[in-house]
Scaffold this active site. Structure first.
Site, short mmCIF file in Angstrom:
data_model
loop_
_atom_site.label_atom_id
_atom_site.label_comp_id
_atom_site.label_asym_id
_atom_site.label_seq_id
_atom_site.Cartn_x
_atom_site.Cartn_y
_atom_site.Cartn_z
N GLU A 123 38.78 44.49 50.67
CA GLU A 123 39.78 43.82 49.85
C GLU A 123 41.07 44.62 49.98
O GLU A 123 41.36 45.52 49.21
CB GLU A 123 39.33 43.74 48.40
CG GLU A 123 40.22 42.85 47.54
CD GLU A 123 39.77 42.79 46.09
OE1 GLU A 123 40.47 42.14 45.30
OE2 GLU A 123 38.73 43.40 45.75
N GLN A 242 37.51 36.36 30.72
CA GLN A 242 38.60 37.32 30.60
C GLN A 242 39.63 37.08 31.71
O GLN A 242 40.83 37.09 31.47
CB GLN A 242 38.08 38.76 30.69
CG GLN A 242 36.97 39.09 29.71
CD GLN A 242 37.39 38.96 28.27
OE1 GLN A 242 38.50 39.35 27.89
NE2 GLN A 242 36.49 38.42 27.44
N ASP A 266 33.46 40.64 40.97
CA ASP A 266 34.54 41.63 41.12
C ASP A 266 34.21 42.85 40.26
O ASP A 266 35.09 43.46 39.65
CB ASP A 266 35.89 41.03 40.73
CG ASP A 266 37.08 41.89 41.19
OD1 ASP A 266 36.91 42.70 42.12
OD2 ASP A 266 38.17 41.77 40.60
#
Length: 373
Positions: A123, A242, A266
């Site tokens: 990433e 969230q 994640d």
């Protein structure tokens, strides 16, 4: 060895009264509408072990901070207890030495158990500074020959690379894809035209949809609108309530469908553990209830598990059970091109499955046909 399950999900469809057999750690046969006979009767809903394509850490360890094979073993064991049998360990933006060390660890772990560690997710570091989130601005940089050589190593299993399309040219995206890399758009402020060029060049994913990317507006679709518009693009979604509002999450699932929307976590080091913080490049990230945040309030990954993700999706978003489970199993496996071995329970698949109750809580797990709990 043979088993009977009154409730059985094969990665695509819910079935009833299924007998399935295991040989040499793989599914040898699947027979629906069968009688238990002398087979071992399993309680609960039997489904493939889940697949998570974005896991930065877990079980108390952060992969960037300890890029060794033991970290991957610790992460894999922790997530297996919550129903995830295949993880794509994720190296977030860092220097080439850390990335290379992480790749060496991935190669070792992938060779030992390719179903548990099917590959690696890089990433970054070719991201947009404007949408960097918690990523280190000091290490964001253009694609060079060193990174290209790393991404195209042949001993890493599947390689998933998140890039900002405005920082990596369509020509380079095509070059990466032709070399076997799966390219996803993320941490990007690109406009729709730039995104469409990236998708046309071979990018097939959008990393944690809505988060760290240009938004859908009336006059500019941004990355969100572009990814939702393209039928050929998979979207990862963090359903922890969230990162994404439940309405936005539900809209994305309705638009993409369960064959292109995949649940991701994640997750960082504290996930699947009691840890209350972790360190990333000298910065302390604190666990605050269901969130992880930097001192300035920036969300810094999640403490979500896939077990919680399917619970939120099924019961809070009211998504059908079959679709919910598909987005956690065969869809991410298909994104990786690995649905013949992981994320499914079909003849030839790896014998990695879990039993869940009506609340979608994990009761038992099997790896390579062996009960682990």
């Amino acid at each position: 060895m043979g088993y009977f399950a009154s409730q059985f999900f094969d990665g695509y469809r819910l079935q009833s009264n299924v007998v399935f057999t295991v040989e040499d750690g793989c599914i040898a046969s699947v027979t629906p509408d069968a009688e238990p006979g002398q087979h071992d009767v399993l309680d609960g809903l039997i489904m493939p072990a889940m697949v998570d394509v974005q896991v930065n850490g877990g079980g108390g360890v952060q992969f960037n901070e300890a890029p060794v094979a033991d970290s991957l073993l610790q992460m894999s064991r922790a997530y297996l207890t919550t129903g995830t049998g295949s993880i794509m360990p994720t190296l977030i933006t860092d220097d080439i030495a850390v990335m290379s060390a992480g790749a060496d660890a991935i190669a070792e772990a992938h060779k030992a158990d390719p179903a548990a560690i099917p590959g690696v997710h890089f990433e970054g570091p070719h991201l947009s500074a404007a949408k960097k989130g918690m990523h280190s601005a000091a290490h964001i940089r253009p694609l060079s020959d060193d990174e290209f050589a790393l991404f195209t190593r042949k001993d890493l299993g599947r390689v998933l690379l998140t890039v900002a399309p405005e920082t990596v040219s369509p020509e380079d995206i095509t070059r990466l894809v032709e070399a076997g890399v799966i390219v996803s758009a993320g941490h990007t402020n690109a406009d729709a035209d730039t995104c469409f060029k990236a998708f046309d060049a071979g990018a097939t994913g959008a990393t944690h949809l809505y988060n760290a990317m240009s938004a859908l507006t009336s006059r500019e679709p941004g990355v969100v609108g572009s990814a939702l518009y393209r039928d050929d693009v998979y979207c990862g979604l963090i359903v922890d309530h969230q990162h994404v509002h439940p309405v936005s999450a539900t809209l994305a699932i309705r638009l993409k469908g369960d064959d292109k929307l995949m649940l991701v976590t994640d997750a960082m080091a504290p996930a699947a553990s009691d840890a209350d913080h972790f360190i990333y490049q000298g910065i302390k990230v604190l666990r605050q209830g269901p969130t992880l945040k930097l001192a300035d309030g920036t969300l810094a990954g999640s403490v979500l598990t896939m077990e919680e993700a399917i619970q939120h999706t099924r019961f809070d978003l009211n998504i059908a059970l079959e679709s919910t489970l598909k987005m956690a199993t065969s869809t991410p496996a298909n994104f990786l091109g690995l649905s013949s071995s992981i994320g499914t329970l079909q003849t030839g698949s790896q014998a990695n499955w879990i039993a869940v109750n009506d609340a979608l809580q994990v009761q038992r797990v099997w790896r390579n046909g062996v009960c682990m709990s």
